[in-house]
Design a protein around this motif. Sequence first.
Motif, short mmCIF file in Angstrom:
data_model
loop_
_atom_site.label_atom_id
_atom_site.label_comp_id
_atom_site.label_asym_id
_atom_site.label_seq_id
_atom_site.Cartn_x
_atom_site.Cartn_y
_atom_site.Cartn_z
N LYS A 41 0.82 -1.21 0.00
CA LYS A 41 0.00 0.00 0.00
C LYS A 41 0.86 1.27 0.00
N GLN A 83 1.99 1.91 -3.51
CA GLN A 83 0.89 2.42 -4.33
C GLN A 83 0.61 3.89 -3.99
N GLN A 122 3.37 6.05 -5.49
CA GLN A 122 3.25 6.15 -6.95
C GLN A 122 2.17 7.16 -7.33
N GLN A 123 1.05 7.17 -6.64
CA GLN A 123 -0.02 8.12 -6.93
C GLN A 123 0.42 9.56 -6.67
#
Length: 416
Positions: free
Chosen positions: A396, A399, A402-403
Amino acid sequence: MNDWPDGRGYGRGSENPQPEGARRMRHVQRPQVPQQPPRYDQGYNPNFTQQQASGYDSGYSTGQVYGAPQGGGHGTVPPQYAPPQPGRPAPDWRRRIKIGSIVLVVAVLGWSVGTYAWASSQMRNEVDLGKVIERPAEGDCTTYLIVGSDSREGMSAEEKKKLHTGSAEGKRTDSMMILAACSSGNTMVSLPRDSWVTIPSFVGSESGKKYGARGGSKLNAAYAMDGPELLVRTVEYNTGLRIDHYAEIGFAGFANIVDALGGVELNIEKGFKDKKSGADFQAGEQTLNGEQALAFVRTRYAFAESDLARTKNQQKFLSALANQAATPGTILNPFKLYPTLGAGLDTLIVDKDMSLYDLGKMFFAMKGISGGDGKSMNIPIAGSAPQGSLKWDMPKVKQLVQQIQNDEKVTVTSDR
């Protein structure tokens, strides 16, 4: 009888019965008087004649009498002969408004430039991020590492007692959070001080000596070992997110900012007490002063979730603080702006590349989160680790990072 001595005469008693003839009188030449121009106080007279210039008085009067002018002088000019006087022009309001607007703009601009220069000179640009090695690539968002330290710098013994800070020497991190200012929305991510991380190899900020990596350490140990530079290096290493700016504030500065603002309004959902921090709150809307605010963001022993609950309270309060500080009522009011800047900038430590403009962007990004433009969360936690520490949920975390790097809307959530 004749009165004339020679017996000649005319009139009563004359011997000659016939009247004498008219005698011719001798002509007397009058001296010529040069023509004089009208006196300066006579003005222009179209009827001014040579006779008047010569000073000759014919004895003829028009019947008009001119008095002396008020206040003295040689005389007054008859109204019919006075030159026309121009009337007073009507005020040009359009021109006056234009000039007034220019003066106002110049004054406001001068005040703004002066304030900016003064505030910039008060900033403590002490952290050199250029010393951080092996840094991740830059992303599309501007990222800040915001740190609350337990520094007691500049505090008297009485202030330490009042604020329940204790008297420990040195300083440690009391809170850490990443603020990502993105066009897709701002995100504030709290990093628990007890996070179980790897402290990577680093070059000492003072010694210049290279140190090896240390696995299995708490996050706040990095700050204790080599200060802000190593803390940034550790956060970047464990998240893969590049930190663009660093901002740190101690206990005294935090409390002083709140007091300079006149307190911060906050809604406390559930009351709590904590002897160690000095917290004693009832539920509901209330205005916290500096002492109360510091107790609110430091309390952890009153909650079952301990440090995770504290990080949520820290985010909530900082958003409320930024929301109140970044308003026209504060920014445009010198009686609030200068005390607030003076209280905060003296104890606010930032990186060498951070300007007052960058600091303002940071506050407005925090304000945006409180207004619904973005989200606040804890870093995803997978469970417990040794020594009572917290283990991150790395899939998580990757992720989430990356966002943020791609300036995408953050959809990752944290269960805690």
